[in-house]
Design a protein around this motif. Structure first.
Motif, PDB file in Angstrom:
ATOM      1  N   ILE A  87       0.865  -1.181   0.000  1.00  0.00           N
ATOM      2  CA  ILE A  87       0.000   0.000   0.000  1.00  0.00           C
ATOM      3  C   ILE A  87       0.897   1.225   0.000  1.00  0.00           C
ATOM      4  O   ILE A  87       1.923   1.256   0.705  1.00  0.00           O
ATOM      5  N   SER A  88       0.559   2.237  -0.788  1.00  0.00           N
ATOM      6  CA  SER A  88       1.428   3.404  -0.881  1.00  0.00           C
ATOM      7  C   SER A  88       0.680   4.553  -1.539  1.00  0.00           C
ATOM      8  O   SER A  88      -0.416   4.372  -2.085  1.00  0.00           O
ATOM      9  N   ASN A  89       1.279   5.745  -1.511  1.00  0.00           N
ATOM     10  CA  ASN A  89       0.685   6.902  -2.177  1.00  0.00           C
ATOM     11  C   ASN A  89       1.460   7.237  -3.443  1.00  0.00           C
ATOM     12  O   ASN A  89       2.550   6.683  -3.690  1.00  0.00           O
ATOM     13  N   ALA A  90       0.948   8.164  -4.228  1.00  0.00           N
ATOM     14  CA  ALA A  90       1.534   8.486  -5.528  1.00  0.00           C
ATOM     15  C   ALA A  90       2.949   9.025  -5.396  1.00  0.00           C
ATOM     16  O   ALA A  90       3.836   8.673  -6.181  1.00  0.00           O
ATOM     17  N   GLY A  91       3.179   9.880  -4.401  1.00  0.00           N
ATOM     18  CA  GLY A  91       4.504  10.466  -4.233  1.00  0.00           C
ATOM     19  C   GLY A  91       5.558   9.415  -3.942  1.00  0.00           C
ATOM     20  O   GLY A  91       6.647   9.427  -4.528  1.00  0.00           O
ATOM     21  N   GLU A  92       5.249   8.514  -3.034  1.00  0.00           N
ATOM     22  CA  GLU A  92       6.192   7.472  -2.674  1.00  0.00           C
ATOM     23  C   GLU A  92       6.457   6.549  -3.860  1.00  0.00           C
ATOM     24  O   GLU A  92       7.605   6.159  -4.119  1.00  0.00           O
ATOM     25  N   LEU A  93       5.412   6.213  -4.583  1.00  0.00           N
ATOM     26  CA  LEU A  93       5.556   5.333  -5.739  1.00  0.00           C
ATOM     27  C   LEU A  93       6.392   5.989  -6.839  1.00  0.00           C
ATOM     28  O   LEU A  93       7.186   5.326  -7.504  1.00  0.00           O
ATOM     29  N   SER A  94       6.229   7.302  -7.007  1.00  0.00           N
ATOM     30  CA  SER A  94       7.020   8.036  -7.991  1.00  0.00           C
ATOM     31  C   SER A  94       8.498   7.972  -7.637  1.00  0.00           C
ATOM     32  O   SER A  94       9.359   7.759  -8.501  1.00  0.00           O
ATOM     33  N   GLU A  95       8.788   8.131  -6.374  1.00  0.00           N
ATOM     34  CA  GLU A  95      10.179   8.107  -5.915  1.00  0.00           C
ATOM     35  C   GLU A  95      10.798   6.718  -6.063  1.00  0.00           C
ATOM     36  O   GLU A  95      11.935   6.573  -6.525  1.00  0.00           O
ATOM     37  N   MET A 146      -7.834   1.872  -5.431  1.00  0.00           N
ATOM     38  CA  MET A 146      -7.659   3.152  -4.760  1.00  0.00           C
ATOM     39  C   MET A 146      -8.345   3.112  -3.402  1.00  0.00           C
ATOM     40  O   MET A 146      -9.528   2.800  -3.304  1.00  0.00           O
ATOM     41  N   LYS A 147      -7.600   3.397  -2.384  1.00  0.00           N
ATOM     42  CA  LYS A 147      -8.126   3.365  -1.020  1.00  0.00           C
ATOM     43  C   LYS A 147      -8.828   4.678  -0.712  1.00  0.00           C
ATOM     44  O   LYS A 147      -8.323   5.758  -1.019  1.00  0.00           O
ATOM     45  N   LEU A 148     -10.035   4.592  -0.123  1.00  0.00           N
ATOM     46  CA  LEU A 148     -10.788   5.790   0.235  1.00  0.00           C
ATOM     47  C   LEU A 148     -10.096   6.552   1.359  1.00  0.00           C
ATOM     48  O   LEU A 148      -9.468   5.954   2.237  1.00  0.00           O
ATOM     49  N   GLY A 149     -10.220   7.867   1.326  1.00  0.00           N
ATOM     50  CA  GLY A 149      -9.633   8.687   2.384  1.00  0.00           C
ATOM     51  C   GLY A 149      -8.544   9.598   1.854  1.00  0.00           C
ATOM     52  O   GLY A 149      -8.209   9.573   0.664  1.00  0.00           O
ATOM     53  N   LYS A 150      -8.017  10.413   2.748  1.00  0.00           N
ATOM     54  CA  LYS A 150      -6.931  11.328   2.387  1.00  0.00           C
ATOM     55  C   LYS A 150      -5.773  11.140   3.352  1.00  0.00           C
ATOM     56  O   LYS A 150      -5.994  10.966   4.561  1.00  0.00           O
ATOM     57  N   PRO A 151      -4.528  11.169   2.863  1.00  0.00           N
ATOM     58  CA  PRO A 151      -4.168  11.251   1.440  1.00  0.00           C
ATOM     59  C   PRO A 151      -4.555   9.979   0.703  1.00  0.00           C
ATOM     60  O   PRO A 151      -4.684   8.927   1.306  1.00  0.00           O
ATOM     61  N   ILE A 152      -4.764  10.121  -0.594  1.00  0.00           N
ATOM     62  CA  ILE A 152      -5.150   8.966  -1.411  1.00  0.00           C
ATOM     63  C   ILE A 152      -4.011   7.958  -1.453  1.00  0.00           C
ATOM     64  O   ILE A 152      -2.859   8.306  -1.726  1.00  0.00           O
TER      65      ILE A 152
END
Length: 275
Positions: free
Chosen positions: A33-41, A65-71
């Motif tokens: 599980i991860s967010n877009a920023g981490e995956l980009s890096e 896509m997991k519900l909630g923020k941050p996505i």
């Protein structure tokens, strides 16, 4: 995360993904599980493209896509991915096949057939010839000739060739039998191919030879298809077949075959000896 380019290449081919998609997907698989920023890096995919790529992977069923923020995004189990991709490929294949079947019922197909028939009428018989490279292409054309056969089929082949042709052409031979087309096969019969001989006997006359080393077919004393290389010495991809429509040569070859056929041992006697 360091992933070899060869590994990424294999994944791209297997799952029909582009390079950014496969990088993001493997990065997410490594995290769960991860967010877009981490995956980009992790993946070294530009941040500006990461969201588009994740959206594409979500549509294809590779991520959730997991519900909630941050996505955040959750990786789907690879086994489930394979099931989904297989289903997608099957649906796409079935859809294309159905479209081709539908074409046969349209005026478009009738026009295609008319064009072909009219064109054939203006062709010199000597022009009806071709060269086929690769055993699959050769067998495809042989199947076509058998499908169009009206009266007779002669097949001369090797021991290995009989096993290959038996498996490939069994359905065609069954249909020829139903249409009362006379099918005769000559090949070396030994312990390696007795099973396929037994399977083909209801649909063809088969005789044994241990001296003839050739591979050819004659259909309706009109079409000849012959292979120019020894199948023991050539890779299937490099096998070569020559096809020509020539009643003159086909009839002459058939006459030579008749003289040999009467001298050959019936396959049933051969099978009895090999028991």
């Amino acid at each position: 995360m360091i992933v070899k380019d060869t590994f990424l290449g294999k994944l791209r081919e297997a799952f029909n993904l582009n390079i950014y998609e496969v990088k993001i997907w493997t990065a997410l698989l490594s995290r769960g599980i991860s967010n877009a920023g981490e995956l980009s890096e992790i993946s070294e995919v530009p941040r500006s493209r990461t969201y588009d790529v994740l959206e594409s992977l979500e549509k294809k069923g590779f991520v959730i896509m997991k519900l909630g923020k941050p996505i955040k995004y959750i990786a789907v189990d690879p086994e489930e991915i394979i099931k989904r991709v297989k289903r997608q490929y099957k649906d796409a294949s079935d859809n294309k096949i159905q479209k081709l079947e539908d074409v046969k019922t349209t005026s478009l197909f009738q026009e295609l057939e008319l064009l072909h028939k009219q064109g054939i009428e203006y062709i010199d018989p000597g022009e009806l010839s071709g060269c086929f490279k690769g055993r699959d292409s050769i067998y495809d054309h042989l199947n076509k000739l058998l499908t169009d056969a009206k009266k007779s089929v002669v097949i001369v082949t090797t021991s290995e060739g009989l096993k290959r042709k038996g498996e490939t052409l069994k359905k065609s031979l069954r249909k020829l039998k139903e249409r009362k087309v006379n099918v005769r096969i000559v090949a070396p019969i030994d312990k390696t191919n007795i099973d396929i001989v037994k399977e083909l006997l209801p649909y063809a006359e088969i005789r044994n030879t241990q001296r003839i080393n050739a591979r050819f077919a004659i259909v309706d004393d009109k079409d000849v298809l012959f292979m120019v290389l020894n199948d023991k010495e050539v890779h299937p991809s490099y096998d070569v077949g020559i096809w020509i429509t020539t009643p003159y040569f086909a009839s002459a070859l058939s006459s030579l075959f008749e003289g040999i056929w009467t001298k050959l041992e019936d396959s049933r006697k051969t099978l009895t000896k090999l028991k």
